[in-house]
Write a protein that holds these residues in place. Structure first.
Motif, PDB file in Angstrom:
ATOM      1  N   UNK A   1      -0.800   5.262  16.387  1.00 32.17           N
ATOM      2  CA  UNK A   1      -1.672   5.330  15.072  1.00 32.17           C
ATOM      3  C   UNK A   1      -2.452   3.979  15.144  1.00 32.17           C
ATOM      4  N   UNK A   2      -2.122   2.895  15.693  1.00 30.66           N
ATOM      5  CA  UNK A   2      -3.078   1.773  15.802  1.00 30.66           C
ATOM      6  C   UNK A   2      -4.382   2.202  16.646  1.00 30.66           C
TER       7      UNK A   2
ATOM      8  N   UNK B   1       0.701  -1.290  -0.123  1.00 31.96           N
ATOM      9  CA  UNK B   1       0.023  -0.201   0.132  1.00 31.96           C
ATOM     10  C   UNK B   1       0.839   1.150  -0.105  1.00 31.96           C
ATOM     11  N   UNK B   2       0.540   2.258   0.941  1.00 36.69           N
ATOM     12  CA  UNK B   2       1.119   3.486   1.156  1.00 36.69           C
ATOM     13  C   UNK B   2       2.599   3.159   1.543  1.00 36.69           C
ATOM     14  N   UNK B   3       3.624   3.771   0.887  1.00 35.61           N
ATOM     15  CA  UNK B   3       4.929   3.512   1.231  1.00 35.61           C
ATOM     16  C   UNK B   3       5.228   4.328   2.779  1.00 35.61           C
ATOM     17  N   UNK B   4       6.225   3.729   3.459  1.00 38.51           N
ATOM     18  CA  UNK B   4       6.578   4.389   4.906  1.00 38.51           C
ATOM     19  C   UNK B   4       6.950   5.809   4.715  1.00 38.51           C
ATOM     20  N   UNK B   5       7.312   6.303   3.610  1.00 35.44           N
ATOM     21  CA  UNK B   5       7.617   7.718   3.569  1.00 35.44           C
ATOM     22  C   UNK B   5       6.298   8.578   3.300  1.00 35.44           C
ATOM     23  N   UNK B   6       5.085   8.030   2.932  1.00 33.70           N
ATOM     24  CA  UNK B   6       3.890   8.686   2.823  1.00 33.70           C
ATOM     25  C   UNK B   6       3.026   8.250   3.776  1.00 33.70           C
ATOM     26  N   UNK B   7       2.777   9.264   4.917  1.00 33.14           N
ATOM     27  CA  UNK B   7       1.966   8.707   5.909  1.00 33.14           C
ATOM     28  C   UNK B   7       0.867   8.251   5.777  1.00 33.14           C
ATOM     29  N   UNK B   8       0.189   7.053   6.020  1.00 28.32           N
ATOM     30  CA  UNK B   8      -1.223   6.846   6.230  1.00 28.32           C
ATOM     31  C   UNK B   8      -1.306   5.827   7.559  1.00 28.32           C
ATOM     32  N   UNK B   9      -2.435   5.799   8.089  1.00 27.29           N
ATOM     33  CA  UNK B   9      -2.609   4.931   9.470  1.00 27.29           C
ATOM     34  C   UNK B   9      -1.901   3.371   9.239  1.00 27.29           C
ATOM     35  N   UNK B  10      -1.817   2.808   8.215  1.00 27.94           N
ATOM     36  CA  UNK B  10      -1.370   1.314   7.965  1.00 27.94           C
ATOM     37  C   UNK B  10       0.274   1.570   7.567  1.00 27.94           C
ATOM     38  N   UNK B  11       0.662   2.596   6.846  1.00 31.49           N
ATOM     39  CA  UNK B  11       2.199   2.779   6.780  1.00 31.49           C
ATOM     40  C   UNK B  11       2.930   3.114   8.086  1.00 31.49           C
ATOM     41  N   UNK B  12       2.040   3.888   8.882  1.00 31.99           N
ATOM     42  CA  UNK B  12       2.523   4.310  10.197  1.00 31.99           C
ATOM     43  C   UNK B  12       2.779   3.132  11.083  1.00 31.99           C
ATOM     44  N   UNK B  13       1.742   2.384  11.148  1.00 35.35           N
ATOM     45  CA  UNK B  13       1.714   1.074  12.047  1.00 35.35           C
ATOM     46  C   UNK B  13       2.864   0.111  11.510  1.00 35.35           C
TER      47      UNK B  13
END
Length: 312
Positions: free
Chosen positions: A283-284, A253-265
């Motif tokens: 974030x979780x 999904x979203x890379x770690x450099x692009x914040x989303x709740x999933x990438x932040x977790x």
């Protein structure tokens, strides 16, 4: 009638409606709605509320990485929720990340609703071979879990586009992936409603008057099938947000450099054992609260739109 008078009349009718009456009596629905609105507004106004810009690399200092929240010893007051492994402010990344997750959730549901409504109307109204073909496609897709379909499609996109899966392109890709993966559920719901509606007298009257099938489907039958669509659409928003988080956690999904709740977790998962629990846990927690309030609103809406389930 002036525009102001018309708006006042609509508002008056809404305040007298059963929907508003039941909402005022349901404390869980009110609390869930308030929490959801607060989260949505905070995400929408992230550029104004966030103390730092997580996309501005010039303001990120790696020496500030893994700072704890302000209620833990060793915290920095300028980072209320601490920092992640890259030195980004957690509060800022959560605000921006929630906005991305909500955008993907609503965008995916809009796409799957468009596909599901179209295919459901065609299958239910036309019947015959059209119904058989569309529903067999839906059955085959539903035989796999939604997440599995999203993982397969996501892996194909990842292999095909590689480094292009960044920024807005990644958001659009996830909307497409999740929307395509979950349309059969709405299609089957719409089809069931259409099968019941097309036997009613107003449809026979429209046919006698010579209306074309397209007009009958979209202008007469569709408005009478919206109630279940609203209910399942609300639940699907929560499912889409979870799917985005799962895909981002799996690296699709979203890379770690692009914040989303999933990438932040995902970005903080490897640091839990080292003591930096807040990178994943905060974030979780936001993800759990967001999904919970959406599901509670969906349950309330289901009960209200189905009088047999409503208990008052």
């Amino acid at each position: 009638m002036t525009t102001a008078t018309a708006n006042a009349s609509r508002w008056s009718r809404f305040r007298e409606s059963f929907l508003w009456y039941s909402f005022k009596r349901d404390k869980v629905a009110i609390a869930s709605f308030i929490v959801f609105v607060l989260i949505a507004l905070a995400a929408f106004f992230a550029p104004l509320l966030a103390p730092h810009d997580p996309y501005d690399l010039a303001t990120i200092n790696i020496m500030n990485s893994e700072l704890p929240p302000i209620w833990v010893d060793g915290a920095d007051p300028s980072f209320p929720l601490g920092t992640d492994s890259q030195g980004r402010d957690m509060l800022s990344t959560i605000l921006y990340g929630t906005r991305v997750s909500l955008l993907i959730g609503f965008g995916a549901v809009i796409l799957q609703a468009a596909l599901g409504i179209l295919f459901g109307l065609l299958a239910g109204y036309l019947g015959g071979k059209v119904d058989s073909i569309l529903m067999r496609i839906a059955d085959v897709q539903l035989s796999f879990s939604t997440l599995m379909v999203a993982i397969i499609v996501g892996a194909v996109f990842k292999a095909s586009f590689g480094n292009l899966m960044f920024g807005e392109i990644a958001i659009y890709m996830l909307i497409l992936i999740i929307g395509v993966a979950e349309w059969p559920q709405i299609a089957r719901t719409v089809r069931a409603s259409v099968l019941a509606e097309k036997k009613k007298e107003y449809v026979d009257a429209a046919k006698v008057m010579g209306f074309r099938s397209k007009r009958i489907m979209f202008r007469h039958i569709l408005p009478n099938t919206l109630s279940p669509i609203f209910v399942i659409g609300t639940v699907q928003i929560a499912n889409a947000i979870i799917s985005e988080a799962a895909l981002s956690f799996l690296g699709l999904g979203m890379p770690e450099t692009q914040p989303s709740l999933g990438s932040l977790i995902k970005s903080g998962f490897d640091y839990i054992q080292s003591g930096s629990w807040w990178i994943t846990m905060i974030p979780g927690l936001v993800l759990v609260v967001l999904v919970l309030v959406i599901n509670l609103l969906g349950d309330w809406l289901r009960d209200v739109l189905n009088p047999r389930l409503y208990k008052g």
